[in-house]
Design an enzyme around this catalytic site. Sequence first.
Site, PDB file in Angstrom:
ATOM      1  N   GLU A  57       0.803  -1.141  -0.115  1.00 22.51           N
ATOM      2  CA  GLU A  57      -0.075   0.048  -0.106  1.00 22.51           C
ATOM      3  C   GLU A  57       0.938   1.202   0.105  1.00 22.51           C
ATOM      4  OE1 GLU A  57      -3.407   0.838   2.733  1.00 22.51           O
ATOM      5  OE2 GLU A  57      -2.034   2.102   3.397  1.00 22.51           O
ATOM      6  N   GLY A  93     -14.916   4.874   5.605  1.00 23.33           N
ATOM      7  CA  GLY A  93     -13.926   6.102   5.966  1.00 23.33           C
ATOM      8  C   GLY A  93     -14.059   6.768   7.348  1.00 23.33           C
ATOM      9  N   ALA A 112      -4.827  12.543   0.032  1.00 23.88           N
ATOM     10  CA  ALA A 112      -3.810  12.522   0.801  1.00 23.88           C
ATOM     11  C   ALA A 112      -4.147  13.101   2.312  1.00 23.88           C
ATOM     12  CB  ALA A 112      -2.811  13.979   0.602  1.00 23.88           C
ATOM     13  N   TYR A 148     -11.323  -6.576  10.342  1.00 25.11           N
ATOM     14  CA  TYR A 148     -10.322  -6.051  11.725  1.00 25.11           C
ATOM     15  C   TYR A 148     -10.293  -7.381  12.622  1.00 25.11           C
ATOM     16  CZ  TYR A 148     -11.774  -1.540  10.128  1.00 25.11           C
ATOM     17  OH  TYR A 148     -11.779  -0.470   9.430  1.00 25.11           O
ATOM     18  N   HIS A 208      -8.244   3.063  -3.633  1.00 27.86           N
ATOM     19  CA  HIS A 208      -9.058   3.158  -2.298  1.00 27.86           C
ATOM     20  C   HIS A 208     -10.415   3.767  -2.622  1.00 27.86           C
ATOM     21  CE1 HIS A 208      -6.214   1.472   1.007  1.00 27.86           C
ATOM     22  NE2 HIS A 208      -5.748   1.177  -0.286  1.00 27.86           N
ATOM     23  N   GLN A 217      -6.954  -4.823   8.835  1.00 33.24           N
ATOM     24  CA  GLN A 217      -6.510  -3.754   9.581  1.00 33.24           C
ATOM     25  C   GLN A 217      -5.088  -4.258  10.047  1.00 33.24           C
ATOM     26  OE1 GLN A 217      -5.100  -0.681   9.984  1.00 33.24           O
ATOM     27  NE2 GLN A 217      -7.305   0.114  10.267  1.00 33.24           N
TER      28      GLN A 217
END
Length: 294
Positions: free
Chosen positions: A16, A108, A50, A143, A77, A174
């Site tokens: 990533e 998000g 960003a 997660y 993404h 994650q």
Amino acid sequence: MKTAELFEHKTVFSLEVFPPKPDTDESVIYDTLDELSDISPDFISVTYGAGGGHSGCKTIQIASDIKERYGVESVAHLPCIDLTKEQAAEILDSLQAHGIENVLALRGDRREDTAAEGDFRHASDLITFIKERYDFNVLAACYPEIHPESTSAVDDLKWLRHKVDCGADHLITQLFLDNKYFLDFHEKARIAGIDIPIEAGIMPVTNKRQIERMVKLCGVQLPKKFVRVLERYEHNDTALRDAGIAYAIDQITELIAEGVDGIHLYTMNYPYVAKKIFAAVESLISVNSCTAAL
């Protein structure tokens, strides 16, 4: 190529990166990609904007360049919390026009100061929207230590299964620092009928502020072994970086031995760290991939 297809005969190794911030030289990301492409990862994902920004233009361009310039598959993404359906369609149309086949559908982060204004409450809503209108391969997040907003591990798995039922093709976790959380989560996910590839997200910790931020945002548990590393080397940047690399290598080595579907390395745009880790585990991935192909 759709990333879900990569797992059929190999242990996947992916990376990533994030786009440059508005006040930085945009060429820096390509310097990073020049080095990361030496690894020949199976794919590279690009975060949206960003620092959680609202413009995905850089994400789309970088994802397109990864595929066209470097010959590496890319994933864009797409967080949806503030998007209308019209805005989402505009972004997806642009991704499609740029030849990008893979989208990581995310809710998000919620902002404390303002309410979300978009049409999507959950990542599952975006996944449904995409699958009803497009032919993208859709990735989703999961997660191992449960989502910070979940009431329990059972509740978290229920919602993850819902994402899969909505059409998710491939999951990326994650970050976690204790493999027992991932292995336990993976076993329970399979029992719950989640049978798509689950890639383990690994973030090499190279400075103390980084891990403190991750703990706050994601609720990551710090195992005693890691705490000892942090305490011993926190005042020596180089030593902490090298210790973080070694810790990540140990994690990945164990996960590959356990038969993990893949490793997704959160590079933080540090090619040195990513290349050191890959060099240490490349032979393990190759052996595992050969075995899987038999």
